[in-house]
Design a protein around this motif. Structure first.
Motif, short mmCIF file in Angstrom:
data_model
loop_
_atom_site.label_atom_id
_atom_site.label_comp_id
_atom_site.label_asym_id
_atom_site.label_seq_id
_atom_site.Cartn_x
_atom_site.Cartn_y
_atom_site.Cartn_z
N ARG A 240 -1.87 -11.47 -8.19
CA ARG A 240 -3.04 -11.40 -7.32
C ARG A 240 -2.85 -12.30 -6.10
N GLU A 241 -2.30 -13.49 -6.35
CA GLU A 241 -2.06 -14.41 -5.22
C GLU A 241 -1.09 -13.78 -4.22
N SER A 243 -0.32 -10.56 -3.86
CA SER A 243 -0.88 -9.35 -3.25
C SER A 243 -1.87 -9.73 -2.15
N TYR A 244 -2.67 -10.75 -2.44
CA TYR A 244 -3.67 -11.17 -1.45
C TYR A 244 -2.98 -11.58 -0.15
N MET A 245 -1.81 -12.15 -0.30
CA MET A 245 -1.08 -12.61 0.88
C MET A 245 -0.12 -11.54 1.41
N THR A 248 2.74 -5.85 -1.24
CA THR A 248 2.12 -4.60 -1.70
C THR A 248 2.90 -4.07 -2.89
N GLU A 252 -4.94 -3.02 -5.93
CA GLU A 252 -5.62 -4.22 -6.46
C GLU A 252 -6.46 -3.92 -7.71
N LYS A 302 1.18 -13.86 5.61
CA LYS A 302 0.60 -12.94 6.60
C LYS A 302 0.43 -13.67 7.93
N GLU A 337 -10.69 -18.72 4.85
CA GLU A 337 -9.60 -18.74 3.87
C GLU A 337 -9.38 -20.13 3.28
#
Ligand code: ASP
Length: 458
Positions: A240-241, A243-245, A248, A252, A302, A337
């Motif tokens: 999750r960490e 993917s959030y950043m 891909t 989700e 990102k 953030e």
């Protein structure tokens, strides 16, 4: 459920895994290689080469043209050709022509976007079911949404279980379901991952295999780090960490259904089926020996962030300072953030998109609310997350990260590490983004690989 003796795996195949007849053949050999691979969730045919168009996108185009009362026959003909090519090459008895005629007629009658897009998976599911000689289950019968388009988990589980209880195997197309009145509703893009996860939970699968075109989750973005290593085991939290950043991997929302049931997800490569891929597991079942051996699990990041920098003497003593600043953001509907602070300074890191067009209002409202000595917005910031469940047991991880950056003469603008010690977030200038990822990768992965090679040679 049925035939537990063989074990039970739900296998989802992404669009590139089913893009043409050659890919269908690979998929069949993967499924037939293990009797446990009994429930199959396909996506619509994806790209065969990088400039190709996904069937789903072509269907959206048809619907758009139809809604504007324009001719969509050319795009529909291209869709027809792709399905017919697959059916012919595999010598299937199922002919998709009639179904395509129905789709064309429905589009002319004003079919919805969701209906149009769902037909990609629907038709591909029919082709695959015929090819595998598995029964076909229309997802509209077993995946239920409410009137707002929200998945109805309890009802969906009951419908899936009831339908599949006497079916030892089945093909269930991904991406769509239906509302209470039978109207087709899709998940957001990439949603076949969610269907796979729901089916896995419903049949209490031993594992949910998600077959795609990469050999698993990579330690870093391969566009930045060439030949980036594959992560063997990752926890849901770490994923999750990452993917959030920006990493891909999976949709989700695909994690929740299986995570709640304790079913691991295995990301596999259709084009390299012998590779073990990446296993995604619950935090408490992550075997530390199964770690990549690099201390960190992955790096992601990102661009496109900015910082609101606020300075005021004695800020630390002013009760409610922080709350007043955050209230300004809340009232303007802006979420942030990170918020690193000093005694007399605080910075709020937020995405450029979230503040676009509101910069002046934000600054003037903060000035009114807390009367700072200085307050400005700094643009061009990247955020980088170094993620790893192994960090909390290992001393010196932060030291190694910042040594790597210091040696590359990269200036760090912000550091944030939560007490869970699952990740370290670093703010940098956009221009340093790619090099930072390469340097950190080098420090944790390449140096370990080199050590192993040296040991083997000595
Ligand atoms: N075909 C859909 C898409 O392109 C859903 C999926 O592939 O998961 O987004």
């Amino acid at each position: 459920m049925t035939e537990k003796q063989n074990g039970c795996k739900v296998v989802k195949f992404g669009g590139s895994s089913l893009a043409d007849a050659g890919q269908f053949e690979k998929v069949k050999s993967i499924i037939t290689a293990e009797a446990a691979r009994r429930y199959v969730v396909p996506s619509a045919p994806g790209k065969r080469f990088s400039a190709d168009t996904k069937i789903t996108d072509m269907l959206y185009t048809c619907q758009k043209l139809a809604a504007e009362e324009k001719d969509f026959s050319e795009t529909l003909a291209a869709i027809r050709t792709r399905y017919l090519e697959i059916a012919k090459a595999l010598q299937l008895s199922f002919d998709p022509s009639d179904e395509l005629d129905i789709i064309a007629a429905r589009l002319k009658e004003g079919a919805t976007k969701d209906y149009a897009a769902s037909r990609g998976e629907y038709l591909n599911g029919m082709l695959l079911a015929d090819y595998l000689q598995f029964p076909f289950v229309d997802a509209a019968e077993v995946i239920r949404f409410n009137e707002n388009g929200t998945l109805q988990m309890t009802e969906t589980m009951a419908l899936l279980r009831n339908k599949l209880k006497d079916m030892p195997c089945a093909v269930i197309p991904g991406f769509y379901g239906a509302g209470a009145n039978g109207e087709v509703i899709t998940f957001s893009r990439g949603g076949s991952d969610i269907t796979g996860s729901l089916v896995a939970r419903a049949v209490r699968a031993d594992i949910y295999e998600n077959w795609t075109d990469v050999s698993g989750v990579l330690v870093a973005d391969p566009r930045i780090v060439k030949n980036a290593a594959v992560i063997n085991t990752i926890t849901y939290e770490e994923l999750r960490e990452l993917s959030y950043m920006g990493a891909t991997v999976l949709h989700e929302d695909a994690i929740f259904p299986v995570r709640a049931a304790g079913i691991p997800i295995n990301i596999r490569n259709t084009n390299e089926p012998s590779a073990p891929g990446t296993l995604i597991v619950a935090g408490d079942s992550a075997d530390s020996d199964a770690q990549t051996g690099y201390t960190i699990t992955g790096i992601a990041g990102k661009k496109g962030f900015c910082a609101i920098n606020i300075q005021k003497a004695m800020m630390n003593a002013e009760l409610g300072f922080c709350r007043k600043v955050l209230t300004v953001l809340e009232e303007l509907g802006i979420s942030f953030e990170h918020m690193p602070s000093g005694i007399d300074t605080m910075s709020i890191i937020l995405s450029e998109d979230s503040i676009k067009g509101k910069e002046k209002t934000v600054l003037s409202k903060i000035r009114q609310a807390v009367n700072p000595d200085a307050c400005d917005i700094e643009h061009g910031i990247s955020l980088l997350a170094v993620v790893g469940r192994g960090m909390c047991r290992t001393r010196g991880t932060a030291a190694r990260i910042f040594a790597a950056l210091a040696h590359a003469r990269i200036n760090v603008k912000m550091i944030d590490q939560g007490s869970s010690e699952l990740n370290i977030i670093i703010g940098l200038l956009d221009g340093d983004f790619e090099e930072s990822i390469r340097r950190i990768y080098d420090m944790f992965v390449n140096s370990v690989v080199e050590e192993v090679i040296e040991e083997q040679n000595s």
